[in-house]
Each structure stands twice: as structure tokens, then as C-alpha cells.
Design a protein around this motif. Structure first.
Motif, PDB file in Angstrom:
ATOM      1  N   LEU A   2      25.867  32.430  67.692  1.00 36.05           N
ATOM      2  CA  LEU A   2      25.090  32.995  68.482  1.00 36.05           C
ATOM      3  C   LEU A   2      23.628  32.262  68.761  1.00 36.05           C
ATOM      4  N   ILE A   3      23.246  31.859  67.437  1.00 35.37           N
ATOM      5  CA  ILE A   3      21.977  30.943  67.391  1.00 35.37           C
ATOM      6  C   ILE A   3      21.938  29.850  68.202  1.00 35.37           C
ATOM      7  N   GLY A   4      23.162  29.035  67.971  1.00 35.92           N
ATOM      8  CA  GLY A   4      23.522  27.865  68.944  1.00 35.92           C
ATOM      9  C   GLY A   4      23.338  28.323  70.514  1.00 35.92           C
ATOM     10  N   CYS A   5      23.932  29.302  71.012  1.00 42.06           N
ATOM     11  CA  CYS A   5      23.951  29.803  72.056  1.00 42.06           C
ATOM     12  C   CYS A   5      22.510  30.161  72.609  1.00 42.06           C
ATOM     13  N   LEU A   6      21.647  30.663  71.781  1.00 39.01           N
ATOM     14  CA  LEU A   6      20.498  31.237  72.213  1.00 39.01           C
ATOM     15  C   LEU A   6      19.443  29.735  72.501  1.00 39.01           C
ATOM     16  N   ILE A   7      19.872  28.879  71.523  1.00 39.04           N
ATOM     17  CA  ILE A   7      19.192  27.663  71.529  1.00 39.04           C
ATOM     18  C   ILE A   7      19.484  27.050  72.748  1.00 39.04           C
ATOM     19  N   PRO A  16       2.030  21.302  64.758  1.00 41.48           N
ATOM     20  CA  PRO A  16       1.564  21.489  66.131  1.00 41.48           C
ATOM     21  C   PRO A  16       2.622  21.095  66.971  1.00 41.48           C
ATOM     22  N   ASN A  17       3.633  20.515  66.735  1.00 39.26           N
ATOM     23  CA  ASN A  17       4.455  19.940  67.732  1.00 39.26           C
ATOM     24  C   ASN A  17       5.796  20.666  67.926  1.00 39.26           C
ATOM     25  N   THR A  18       5.809  22.233  67.712  1.00 39.09           N
ATOM     26  CA  THR A  18       7.124  22.987  67.752  1.00 39.09           C
ATOM     27  C   THR A  18       7.167  23.448  69.477  1.00 39.09           C
ATOM     28  N   ASP A  19       8.294  23.459  69.761  1.00 33.40           N
ATOM     29  CA  ASP A  19       8.491  24.192  71.129  1.00 33.40           C
ATOM     30  C   ASP A  19       8.740  25.355  71.444  1.00 33.40           C
ATOM     31  N   MET A  38      11.490  20.489  69.254  1.00 34.59           N
ATOM     32  CA  MET A  38      11.938  21.016  67.952  1.00 34.59           C
ATOM     33  C   MET A  38      11.492  22.592  67.853  1.00 34.59           C
ATOM     34  N   LEU A  39      12.403  23.386  67.362  1.00 33.33           N
ATOM     35  CA  LEU A  39      12.195  24.548  67.102  1.00 33.33           C
ATOM     36  C   LEU A  39      12.025  24.805  65.797  1.00 33.33           C
ATOM     37  N   ALA A  40      11.157  25.882  65.370  1.00 33.80           N
ATOM     38  CA  ALA A  40      10.867  26.631  64.030  1.00 33.80           C
ATOM     39  C   ALA A  40      11.853  27.796  63.964  1.00 33.80           C
ATOM     40  N   ALA A  41      12.413  27.981  62.818  1.00 35.84           N
ATOM     41  CA  ALA A  41      13.294  29.150  62.787  1.00 35.84           C
ATOM     42  C   ALA A  41      12.222  30.071  61.764  1.00 35.84           C
ATOM     43  N   VAL A  42      11.903  31.078  62.054  1.00 45.57           N
ATOM     44  CA  VAL A  42      11.017  32.054  61.442  1.00 45.57           C
ATOM     45  C   VAL A  42      11.828  33.267  60.886  1.00 45.57           C
ATOM     46  N   ILE A  43      12.086  33.452  59.452  1.00 51.62           N
ATOM     47  CA  ILE A  43      12.620  34.597  58.927  1.00 51.62           C
ATOM     48  C   ILE A  43      11.574  35.519  58.372  1.00 51.62           C
ATOM     49  N   LEU A  44      11.692  36.498  59.018  1.00 49.44           N
ATOM     50  CA  LEU A  44      10.593  37.706  58.730  1.00 49.44           C
ATOM     51  C   LEU A  44      11.112  38.572  57.578  1.00 49.44           C
ATOM     52  N   SER A  45      10.305  38.382  56.458  1.00 49.60           N
ATOM     53  CA  SER A  45      10.974  39.278  55.158  1.00 49.60           C
ATOM     54  C   SER A  45       9.579  39.784  54.680  1.00 49.60           C
ATOM     55  N   GLY A  46       8.544  40.172  54.955  1.00 45.99           N
ATOM     56  CA  GLY A  46       7.335  40.724  54.548  1.00 45.99           C
ATOM     57  C   GLY A  46       7.195  41.969  54.159  1.00 45.99           C
TER      58      GLY A  46
END
Length: 195
Positions: A109-114, A90-93, A1-9
Motif C-alpha cells: 500500500l505504501i508503495g502504491c501511495l508513493i 531541507p530537501n524532502t519532497d 526524497m520522501l520522509a516517513a513520519v511515524i506519529l507516536s507522541g
């Protein structure tokens, strides 16, 4: 499982208003990134907010467990990556790291990267447009500690450099992966192509 992290800080000083809420072709940057990060391999999503947290969370509907507030946002992007990593189960890849000022990317594009990440098991996967590396970047969980210990002045780039022989590059025709829309001029210079 992947986590998507969007940086907007960040404070969006050059843009003059929160980049997450800037509209391109009728849709805010953040809303577009939330849309394209819906992928079967992504089981967790985090939106890291800082300077404009209240305005962004009021402007775009986000689930409470998706929001991470980075109180140290003034220390730069790496501090937002740290805040996201510490919030993950704790279980993200790995994490798919999406800066909010690189919104012109597609779900394809995101699909290709994954797909490349799952097939290669590389520590770092990056899109490449005409020889130039862009965003989003996937970092495997094997480098989480390195991200947490990266020098602030170099940030996540230091982890990419440390694994230069193992970085998996994914060629793309999407110029959006290298377009950093962090000021009004960058936005005005867009050709108005499809988002």
C-alpha cells in the motif's frame, strides 16, 4: 526524497499502555510500521515520541537521528507533525504521515501511495477503502507551511480540506488504512488477518 513520519507522541490513555509497543500477531505496532516504511523513495525517517518516549525508545531499537521528542505532545497530533517537519533536512519532497494507531497497512500500500504521489505531484495523496479515506497520508513539501500554520483544532485535516480539488485518492482493498486501533476493544475486534 520522501520522509516517513511515524506519529507516536500521545499518552495512549484509551489503550492503557503505549500504542507503539502494543503487539499484534507477535510484533509491536511501531516495529511493523518501521518495516513497511522501508522504500527506495524514503530517504529520511522520523519517529515522533512524547508521553512515553523513554519506554518506547527502550522497547524498540531506533537510530538516534530517527527520534524526535515532542515536548508539546499534550497539544495534540498537529504538534507532533510540527516537531517532525522542523527536524527534516531541507530537501524532502514530502512526508508520508503514519499514525502509530493505524498499523495494519502493508508495504505494498505504501508503495502504491508513493507511486501515485510521484506520478501526480498532488499536494495530498490518501488511500481510500470502500469510499472512506484513511492513513497513511502523503503531504507534499508545497504544503509544509500550511501544515505549520494549520489551526490546532482542525490539524492536518484543514490542509486536506484546503486542497479538496487536488487530493489524489488511491483506492485500496486494505481495510487496515481505516482501522484506528486506539483502545483494547478495537484490538479485540480484529479478525486476526495477516499483518
Amino acid at each position: 526524497m520522501l520522509a516517513a513520519v511515524i506519529l507516536s507522541g500521545g499518552a495512549s490513555r484509551r489503550m492503557g499502555s503505549p500504542k507503539a509497543l502494543v503487539s499484534y500477531q507477535g510484533r509491536p505496532f511501531l516495529e511493523h510500521l518501521l518495516s513497511v516504511t522501508q522504500h527506495p523513495a524514503i530517504g529520511v525517517r522520523r519517529v515522533v515520541l512524547g508521553a512515553d518516549a523513554e519506554a518506547i525508545s527502550n522497547g524498540i531499537p531506533l537510530a538516534a537521528d530517527e527520534i524526535v521528542i515532542n515536548k508539546d505532545w499534550e497539544q495534540g497530533q498537529l504538534s507532533s507533525i510540527h516537531a517532525a517537519l522542523r527536524s527534516l533536512p531541507p530537501n524532502t519532497d514530502g512526508i508520508l504521515l503514519c499514525p502509530v494507531d493505524h498499523p495494519l497497512i502493508s508495504a505494498a500500500l505504501i508503495g502504491c501511495l508513493i507511486d501515485a504521489f510521484l506520478a501526480s505531484k498532488a499536494p495530498v495523496v490518501v488511500p481510500v477503502y470502500l469510499g472512506k479515506r484513511g492513513h497513511p497520508v502523503i503531504f507534499s513539501s508545497v504544503v509544509y507551511e500550511e501544515l505549520l500554520n494549520a489551526p490546532p483544532e482542525q490539524g492536518a485535516r484543514s490542509v486536506v480540506w484546503a486542497h479538496k480539488g487536488e487530493v489524489h485518492e488511491v483506492a485500496t482493498t486494505e481495510e487496515g488504512c481505516v482501522l484506528n486501533l486506539n483502545d483494547p476493544n478495537a484490538l479485540a475486534n480484529l479478525s486476526g488477518g495477516p499483518l
